[in-house]
Design a protein around this motif. Structure first.
Motif, PDB file in Angstrom:
ATOM      1  N   GLY A 210      -1.599  -3.861   2.607  1.00  0.00           N
ATOM      2  CA  GLY A 210      -0.438  -3.145   2.108  1.00  0.00           C
ATOM      3  C   GLY A 210      -0.242  -3.383   0.626  1.00  0.00           C
ATOM      4  O   GLY A 210      -1.086  -3.975  -0.047  1.00  0.00           O
ATOM      5  N   SER A 211       0.905  -2.935   0.100  1.00  0.00           N
ATOM      6  CA  SER A 211       1.192  -3.088  -1.328  1.00  0.00           C
ATOM      7  C   SER A 211       2.673  -2.847  -1.575  1.00  0.00           C
ATOM      8  O   SER A 211       3.453  -2.606  -0.649  1.00  0.00           O
ATOM      9  CB  SER A 211       0.360  -2.099  -2.152  1.00  0.00           C
ATOM     10  N   ASP A 212       3.060  -2.865  -2.843  1.00  0.00           N
ATOM     11  CA  ASP A 212       4.458  -2.640  -3.213  1.00  0.00           C
ATOM     12  C   ASP A 212       4.852  -1.165  -3.167  1.00  0.00           C
ATOM     13  O   ASP A 212       6.044  -0.851  -3.138  1.00  0.00           O
ATOM     14  CB  ASP A 212       4.721  -3.174  -4.625  1.00  0.00           C
ATOM     15  N   LEU A 213       3.878  -0.281  -3.202  1.00  0.00           N
ATOM     16  CA  LEU A 213       4.188   1.151  -3.261  1.00  0.00           C
ATOM     17  C   LEU A 213       3.553   1.962  -2.140  1.00  0.00           C
ATOM     18  O   LEU A 213       4.090   2.992  -1.739  1.00  0.00           O
ATOM     19  CB  LEU A 213       3.742   1.739  -4.611  1.00  0.00           C
ATOM     20  N   ILE A 214       2.394   1.520  -1.646  1.00  0.00           N
ATOM     21  CA  ILE A 214       1.644   2.307  -0.681  1.00  0.00           C
ATOM     22  C   ILE A 214       1.566   1.560   0.643  1.00  0.00           C
ATOM     23  O   ILE A 214       1.218   0.377   0.687  1.00  0.00           O
ATOM     24  CB  ILE A 214       0.219   2.592  -1.211  1.00  0.00           C
ATOM     25  N   ARG A 215       1.893   2.253   1.715  1.00  0.00           N
ATOM     26  CA  ARG A 215       1.866   1.642   3.042  1.00  0.00           C
ATOM     27  C   ARG A 215       0.428   1.358   3.485  1.00  0.00           C
ATOM     28  O   ARG A 215      -0.501   2.027   3.034  1.00  0.00           O
ATOM     29  CB  ARG A 215       2.553   2.569   4.059  1.00  0.00           C
ATOM     30  N   PRO A 216       0.244   0.397   4.390  1.00  0.00           N
ATOM     31  CA  PRO A 216      -1.113   0.095   4.871  1.00  0.00           C
ATOM     32  C   PRO A 216      -1.704   1.268   5.650  1.00  0.00           C
ATOM     33  O   PRO A 216      -1.000   1.949   6.395  1.00  0.00           O
ATOM     34  CB  PRO A 216      -0.901  -1.120   5.770  1.00  0.00           C
ATOM     35  N   HIS A 217      -2.991   1.481   5.472  1.00  0.00           N
ATOM     36  CA  HIS A 217      -3.684   2.571   6.163  1.00  0.00           C
ATOM     37  C   HIS A 217      -4.174   2.071   7.522  1.00  0.00           C
ATOM     38  O   HIS A 217      -5.329   1.703   7.697  1.00  0.00           O
ATOM     39  CB  HIS A 217      -4.845   3.079   5.310  1.00  0.00           C
ATOM     40  N   ILE A 218      -3.267   2.059   8.479  1.00  0.00           N
ATOM     41  CA  ILE A 218      -3.569   1.575   9.828  1.00  0.00           C
ATOM     42  C   ILE A 218      -3.096   2.629  10.817  1.00  0.00           C
ATOM     43  O   ILE A 218      -1.947   3.084  10.749  1.00  0.00           O
ATOM     44  CB  ILE A 218      -2.868   0.235  10.106  1.00  0.00           C
ATOM     45  N   GLY A 219      -3.985   3.003  11.735  1.00  0.00           N
ATOM     46  CA  GLY A 219      -3.644   4.056  12.679  1.00  0.00           C
ATOM     47  C   GLY A 219      -2.517   3.678  13.620  1.00  0.00           C
ATOM     48  O   GLY A 219      -1.472   4.324  13.663  1.00  0.00           O
ATOM     49  N   ASN A 220      -2.717   2.628  14.389  1.00  0.00           N
ATOM     50  CA  ASN A 220      -1.718   2.200  15.370  1.00  0.00           C
ATOM     51  C   ASN A 220      -1.157   0.840  14.947  1.00  0.00           C
ATOM     52  O   ASN A 220      -1.759  -0.196  15.221  1.00  0.00           O
ATOM     53  CB  ASN A 220      -2.350   2.117  16.762  1.00  0.00           C
ATOM     54  N   LEU A 221      -0.018   0.854  14.291  1.00  0.00           N
ATOM     55  CA  LEU A 221       0.574  -0.379  13.778  1.00  0.00           C
ATOM     56  C   LEU A 221       0.954  -1.329  14.899  1.00  0.00           C
ATOM     57  O   LEU A 221       0.806  -2.547  14.766  1.00  0.00           O
ATOM     58  CB  LEU A 221       1.810  -0.061  12.929  1.00  0.00           C
ATOM     59  N   PRO A 289       7.723   4.794  16.995  1.00  0.00           N
ATOM     60  CA  PRO A 289       6.497   4.474  16.259  1.00  0.00           C
ATOM     61  C   PRO A 289       6.480   5.081  14.857  1.00  0.00           C
ATOM     62  O   PRO A 289       5.984   4.447  13.915  1.00  0.00           O
ATOM     63  CB  PRO A 289       5.390   5.068  17.143  1.00  0.00           C
ATOM     64  N   ALA A 290       7.016   6.289  14.697  1.00  0.00           N
ATOM     65  CA  ALA A 290       7.033   6.941  13.385  1.00  0.00           C
ATOM     66  C   ALA A 290       7.923   6.176  12.409  1.00  0.00           C
ATOM     67  O   ALA A 290       7.563   5.974  11.237  1.00  0.00           O
ATOM     68  CB  ALA A 290       7.507   8.381  13.519  1.00  0.00           C
ATOM     69  N   PHE A 291       9.091   5.735  12.864  1.00  0.00           N
ATOM     70  CA  PHE A 291       9.999   4.991  11.994  1.00  0.00           C
ATOM     71  C   PHE A 291       9.458   3.591  11.720  1.00  0.00           C
ATOM     72  O   PHE A 291       9.607   3.057  10.618  1.00  0.00           O
ATOM     73  CB  PHE A 291      11.383   4.917  12.647  1.00  0.00           C
ATOM     74  N   PHE A 292       8.820   3.005  12.733  1.00  0.00           N
ATOM     75  CA  PHE A 292       8.176   1.702  12.573  1.00  0.00           C
ATOM     76  C   PHE A 292       7.158   1.769  11.433  1.00  0.00           C
ATOM     77  O   PHE A 292       7.108   0.893  10.562  1.00  0.00           O
ATOM     78  CB  PHE A 292       7.492   1.337  13.897  1.00  0.00           C
ATOM     79  N   LYS A 293       6.359   2.814  11.434  1.00  0.00           N
ATOM     80  CA  LYS A 293       5.347   2.993  10.396  1.00  0.00           C
ATOM     81  C   LYS A 293       5.983   3.248   9.037  1.00  0.00           C
ATOM     82  O   LYS A 293       5.476   2.822   8.000  1.00  0.00           O
ATOM     83  CB  LYS A 293       4.429   4.157  10.764  1.00  0.00           C
ATOM     84  N   ARG A 294       7.121   3.896   9.039  1.00  0.00           N
ATOM     85  CA  ARG A 294       7.784   4.264   7.790  1.00  0.00           C
ATOM     86  C   ARG A 294       8.342   3.062   7.035  1.00  0.00           C
ATOM     87  O   ARG A 294       8.361   3.031   5.809  1.00  0.00           O
ATOM     88  CB  ARG A 294       8.908   5.259   8.091  1.00  0.00           C
ATOM     89  N   ILE A 295       8.824   2.051   7.756  1.00  0.00           N
ATOM     90  CA  ILE A 295       9.487   0.934   7.082  1.00  0.00           C
ATOM     91  C   ILE A 295       8.523  -0.151   6.614  1.00  0.00           C
ATOM     92  O   ILE A 295       8.873  -0.968   5.764  1.00  0.00           O
ATOM     93  CB  ILE A 295      10.562   0.281   7.987  1.00  0.00           C
ATOM     94  N   ILE A 296       7.286  -0.185   7.158  1.00  0.00           N
ATOM     95  CA  ILE A 296       6.369  -1.283   6.864  1.00  0.00           C
ATOM     96  C   ILE A 296       5.448  -0.935   5.696  1.00  0.00           C
ATOM     97  O   ILE A 296       4.707   0.039   5.745  1.00  0.00           O
ATOM     98  CB  ILE A 296       5.540  -1.646   8.109  1.00  0.00           C
ATOM     99  N   PHE A 297       5.488  -1.780   4.655  1.00  0.00           N
ATOM    100  CA  PHE A 297       4.633  -1.615   3.491  1.00  0.00           C
ATOM    101  C   PHE A 297       3.554  -2.700   3.412  1.00  0.00           C
ATOM    102  O   PHE A 297       2.569  -2.532   2.693  1.00  0.00           O
ATOM    103  CB  PHE A 297       5.468  -1.639   2.217  1.00  0.00           C
ATOM    104  N   GLY A 298       3.760  -3.799   4.102  1.00  0.00           N
ATOM    105  CA  GLY A 298       2.778  -4.869   4.052  1.00  0.00           C
ATOM    106  C   GLY A 298       2.745  -5.663   5.341  1.00  0.00           C
ATOM    107  O   GLY A 298       3.785  -5.883   5.973  1.00  0.00           O
ATOM    108  N   ILE A 299       1.538  -6.073   5.746  1.00  0.00           N
ATOM    109  CA  ILE A 299       1.351  -6.923   6.920  1.00  0.00           C
ATOM    110  C   ILE A 299       0.492  -8.104   6.498  1.00  0.00           C
ATOM    111  O   ILE A 299      -0.676  -7.945   6.131  1.00  0.00           O
ATOM    112  CB  ILE A 299       0.656  -6.169   8.069  1.00  0.00           C
TER     113      ILE A 299
END
Length: 310
Positions: A210-221, A289-299
């Motif tokens: 992840g990063s400060d601006l771009i969400r992680p590119h993960i299919g199934n978080l 799942p859509a909102f879960f993906k929306r809030i996470i920027f880093g893992i």
């Protein structure tokens, strides 16, 4: 007014440039490499050690910290790590998450570190040497209107020392502490800075996505996080403003602002249930799942290092 506008534009441009060079989740700032180790401590070892200290004398380095309250604060944190509280209105959440990881992994090390910092005014732990500024040492113990942090001088000392020592691009224009800076960018933690602190202080192998601006590119978080929780610790870098916004549809700007430590995640009937450490307690959140993906920027995934036999 024009000059102020030009300065603001330059400020934003510099931050963006700094982000390009330092915001990658796996970035490892100039920390010295340490030997891998599986050695750790137990909660009982920490309790035995801290309970053996009956009286703590005043510190000449931290004039506004009351010894009895300081010792009591450390005991509370060792007995109940979940109680770590970064304070109302502060930018200490990243340091709170880091401390929670430390207390889960090495509570005895935590106790000895804070006592050394209190007694000597400086301390070494992991690959870091802490020697806080005079302004920081004077402020610890004086914070007001920060909730339970007001009566937790150990957290005040430790969070201020962390913020004073570790710097990222987000702290570029405010590097020297002044009273009240716990609420400003002086204390802020960007994603690469957080991962660098974990690598520097703790005996963890860190994999960050992840990063400060771009969400992680993960299919199934959900599957990704669930799998990693089975073998290690997981810290989530989230947009807390979206989480607490009543109307999620009207969000225009979306940036991560907060670090939480995931405890468990489950999925049933299209709803994800996430339980995590946050501000002195466990919080449960149910979301799509859509909102879960929306809030996470880093893992950030932390596992114990293997022993270095060399």
């Amino acid at each position: 007014m024009k000059a102020r506008g030009i300065f603001k534009q330059q400020y934003v441009l510099i931050l963006v440039l700094c982000f390009c060079f330092t915001s990658r989740g796996n970035a490892n700032p100039e920390y010295l490499p340490g030997k891998d180790s599986l050695s750790t401590s137990t909660q009982q070892q920490a309790i035995t050690f801290i309970d053996s200290i009956k009286i703590l004398t005043p510190s000449t380095f931290w004039p506004n910290i009351k010894p009895a309250l300081f010792l009591q604060n450390i005991k509370i944190n060792i007995h109940n790590p979940i109680s770590i509280y970064p304070g109302n209105g502060t930018n200490f959440c990243g340091y709170g998450a880091l401390t929670y990881l430390l207390l889960k992994d090495d509570p005895l090390g935590y106790a000895k570190l804070l006592l050394q910092l209190y007694k000597d005014g400086k301390a070494q732990f992991g690959n870091s040497v802490f020697n806080p500024s005079a302004a920081v040492k004077k402020e610890a113990g004086l914070m007001k209107f920060k909730g339970i942090l007001d009566i937790h001088p150990a957290e005040q000392m430790w969070f201020l020392a962390l913020a004073d020592h570790y710097k990222g691009y987000i702290n570029l224009f405010n590097r020297k502490y002044n009273s009240g800076d716990e609420d400003t960018r002086w204390a802020s933690v960007n994603y690469a800075k957080f991962n660098g602190m974990v690598r520097s202080l703790l005996r963890y192998k860190v994999k960050a996505n992840g990063s400060d601006l771009i969400r992680p590119h993960i299919g199934n978080l959900y599957q990704y996080i669930s799998k990693r929780l089975a073998t290690g610790m997981v810290v989530l870098y989230i947009n807390n403003r979206i989480v607490h916004k009543k109307n999620h549809v009207q969000i225009k700007v979306s940036f991560p602002t907060h670090f939480v430590v995931a405890e468990s995640v489950k999925e049933a009937n299209g709803i994800i249930t996430l339980v995590y450490w946050d501000y002195g307690g466990r919080t449960q959140m149910q979301l799509s799942p859509a909102f879960f993906k929306r809030i996470i920027f880093g893992i950030t995934y932390c596992t114990k290092k293997q022993v270095d036999v060399n």
